[in-house]
Structure formats: structure tokens, C-alpha cells
Enzyme design. Sequence first.
Site, PDB file in Angstrom:
ATOM      1  N   CYS A   1       0.881  -1.186   0.000  1.00  0.00           N
ATOM      2  CA  CYS A   1       0.000   0.000   0.000  1.00  0.00           C
ATOM      3  C   CYS A   1       0.908   1.221   0.000  1.00  0.00           C
ATOM      4  CB  CYS A   1      -0.915   0.004   1.225  1.00  0.00           C
ATOM      5  SG  CYS A   1      -1.731  -1.557   1.561  1.00  0.00           S
ATOM      6  N   ALA A   2       1.511   1.532  -1.140  1.00  0.00           N
ATOM      7  CA  ALA A   2       2.700   2.377  -1.166  1.00  0.00           C
ATOM      8  C   ALA A   2       2.435   3.876  -1.130  1.00  0.00           C
ATOM      9  CB  ALA A   2       3.543   2.051  -2.395  1.00  0.00           C
ATOM     10  N   GLY A   3       1.276   4.332  -1.584  1.00  0.00           N
ATOM     11  CA  GLY A   3       1.053   5.775  -1.647  1.00  0.00           C
ATOM     12  C   GLY A   3       1.019   6.417  -0.270  1.00  0.00           C
TER      13      GLY A   3
ATOM     14  N   CYS B   1      -1.451   3.921  11.066  1.00  0.00           N
ATOM     15  CA  CYS B   1      -1.268   5.180  11.796  1.00  0.00           C
ATOM     16  C   CYS B   1      -2.545   5.445  12.588  1.00  0.00           C
ATOM     17  CB  CYS B   1      -0.965   6.325  10.832  1.00  0.00           C
ATOM     18  SG  CYS B   1      -0.421   7.812  11.698  1.00  0.00           S
TER      19      CYS B   1
ATOM     20  N   ASP C   1       1.269  -1.188   5.109  1.00  0.00           N
ATOM     21  CA  ASP C   1       0.961   0.064   5.809  1.00  0.00           C
ATOM     22  C   ASP C   1      -0.474   0.412   5.417  1.00  0.00           C
ATOM     23  OD1 ASP C   1       1.456   2.364   7.378  1.00  0.00           O
ATOM     24  OD2 ASP C   1       1.849   3.521   5.563  1.00  0.00           O
TER      25      ASP C   1
END
Length: 456
Positions: A276-278, A394, A341
Site C-alpha cells: 500500500c505504497a502511496g 497510523c 501500511d
Amino acid sequence: MSRPAHLRDKAVDQPRAAARDTLRAIRERDAYANLVLPKLLRERQITGRDAALATELAYGTARATGILDQIIASAADRPVADIDGPVLDVLRLGSYQLLRTRIGAHAAVSTSVDLIRSEMGQGPAGFVNAVLRKVSQRDEELWIDQLAPPIADDVIGHLAFQYAHPRWIAQVFSDALGGSAGQLQALLAADDERPPVHLAALPGMITAEELALTSDGEVGTLSPYAVYLAGGDPGALEAVREGWARVQDEGSQLVARALSLAPTVGEDTGRWLDLCAGPGGKAAMLGALADIAGARVDAVEIAEHRAELVRSAVRDLPVTVMVGDGRDPGLEPGFDRVLVDAPCTGLGSLRRRPEARWRRRPADVADLVVLQRELLTAALGLARPGGVVAYSTCSPHLDETRGVLDEVLAEHPAVELLDARELVPAPDLGDGLTVQLWPHRHGTDAMFLAVLRRAV
């Protein structure tokens, strides 16, 4: 065609007009302050102390919107829903100055009246003047005493009001902290402050010590790549312009580092994955670490515009970016290290996104938990036997952290939960094998981390 509001009256205070227009963009189109305000400052050539004032007023007002609205409603003797949007923006801005800054009452009121008069005329200006004068009759502490739930009856509700958080978010934090009122107060207080800027020195390109010297910053205390920036525009730094460093919370740096250090079993193949790179912060850190290790990173992002951000972030690094759904990215399994992430409520980074706390709703959590569980399951399928998966959010919300982890582990008995605390050089990381970082304990966003390993 009418001129923009900030140009209609040369007497209008320009930093306050920029802050007001940022608040309007947040209200009218769900914009983000950190995207809107810098653009306005550049367009209007607002710099130096004026830019700092506009930033403080816009971010601070957005952060305190909930408590300001209750105070305004009391002073105006009407719900804020019955107040015209442009008038409410100015009332929020003026009330913030009166209650949470050292700006004198006369200046706070008069500049607010000027703002609304230049746009809407004398009638609304008189209303703004009357409401703000009533607001100014009490300081913030007295307004809290009058409007907050009594602390003896509702500790969480009182603290939520005092530190400008929705009550349901304060409850989430309390649950994650084990119900300690003292810890909750410390967290909410830290969350209600504007955070320092953290820079990440990409390993192999620049050291934290070199970055600190060239940025007039201070080497971080937890991540070996972190630098705390005292002030100024990080985008103006040569290291950031050249791609050697970037703005990244120290907690995010620790997550990427932990994945690179997690012990695998069996021979590594040099294949790493960011599922989930962005927008690309952790992908860049992973890419720099992979380059040192002789590995490569595949980075998956579902949205094309965010994939472009990832491509920009990882330039000159051994990272291949693809657009796809992390739940079924079409990649060949067999990765040594996989980062999930996961998209989440973002409750751990509210101090960096001032408007976010008033947008999120409890109902948002259920759909995100389903997505998080599916992404973590997919990641385990893409890891090789003996490979490791780092799951991070987060958010400290227990449903998004332990809840997701426990469900996936129950469905995959051959997966081992490693002790993530051994991979994060920080104190007081919580009980069990997972890591929970906190603003009030670690000075980072409230990042959660679990590290899993597939059985051989």
C-alpha cells in the site's frame, strides 16, 4: 466578475485572509489545510512572519474547530448550523485568536470585523463584532468550565472538550491506553499541539548528522535517520530538493526500518514489497534500505495519481511502482519482506492533519477493518515461507490494530508473531509482542506495528 475576497479591501489583513480562505476551503470542499495554505501563501507572496502567522491561525483554528463551535454557539445564542458559512469561518478565526493566542482582543476583533465587512457588508460585520466581544469576556479555561461536561461525571468527555477532540476519539484513545486518565490527558495535550517537522535522511544518500548540519536541525533520538527541523520550509533544503531526504514522521521511519531488520528463515531472494505504497514515504525508505542490502522493492498503489507520487518519491532507487489492488496485485508470490501500511482512520496522525479529527466518524472503522484484514491476508500469501510481513497503521484504534491482527492469526495458525519491540529502538512500547508508539511518549505519530513470519 467580482474580485477574490482577499483583494476587495486593501485594508484587510492578508495573513488572516489567507487563513480565512483556507478554513473556507476546508468547510466547502473538504480540502486539506496542508495542501491549500502553502499554495495561497505562494500565490499571494506572503512570506516570513506573515506566513508564520497565517499558518498558526489556519492550522490552529482547524484543529480547535469543535470547541470553537460550541463557544460560538453559546456566545451567539444559536447553533452554528444557523450561521452563514463565510461568517462562521471568520468567527472561528477570531475566536481562536481570542482564546488560544497572545493576540490582543482589540486586534482579534477588529481584523475579523474588517474581513467580513469587506466581503458581506456592515450587517454581518456587526454580528461578528457582537459575538466576538462576548467570546472575549471569558478566557478558554472559563469557557471550558461553563461548557464541558463536569470532570467528576465524565472524565473522557471533559478532557475531549478541553483538548479539542471529538469524544468518541478520546474514548478510542482511552481504550488503547488501558483507561488511564493521566495518560489520556497527556496524549490529548500532545495531540493538540502543532508537531515539529521530522526529516528522514535516506540511508546511503546522506546521514542524519550531515542532514542536521545542512538543515540547522537536530539529530533524532529514536530513528537513526531522523532529524528534527527547528523551522523554515523543508522544501527549500538542498537535501530535500535533491531527493536525499524527505519529510517523514520518525514513527514511519521506524516501521520501515523494522521490516528491513526482521529475521527471516531460509535464503533471501532480494524481493521486497510495499503493498500500500502511496504516497511513497515508506517506499522511499524501503528502497534506500533495499539498495544497501542488494534487494529490490515492488510498490503497489491502487490510485494512479498516488502512484505518480510514489514514482516521484522513489526516483533513483531500486523500486518498481505498479498500479493495482493490494488485495490481488497480480504479483508472483515469494517475497522476503512485505510491508502492509494499511489504509486506516489516521487517528494516530491527527496533530499533523488539523481538520481530520472533525471529519472522521465511528462508522468509518468497520469498512476499513475489513480492508485491513484482506490486505494482511494477501500479504501473507505473497510472502515466501520464512518471509516476514510488517503490518502497520497510523491509528491506535484497537479494532484496527489488535483486532485485525488477532483475526488473521486465528485464520493462519502456521504464522508466527515476532517480537516487534526488538526491532524498534524506543522505550515503553507496550505489552505483548507488538509496538504502539505515542505522541506523548515518543514524540511520534501513534503508529502501530506487528511483525509476522510465515512458517517454513
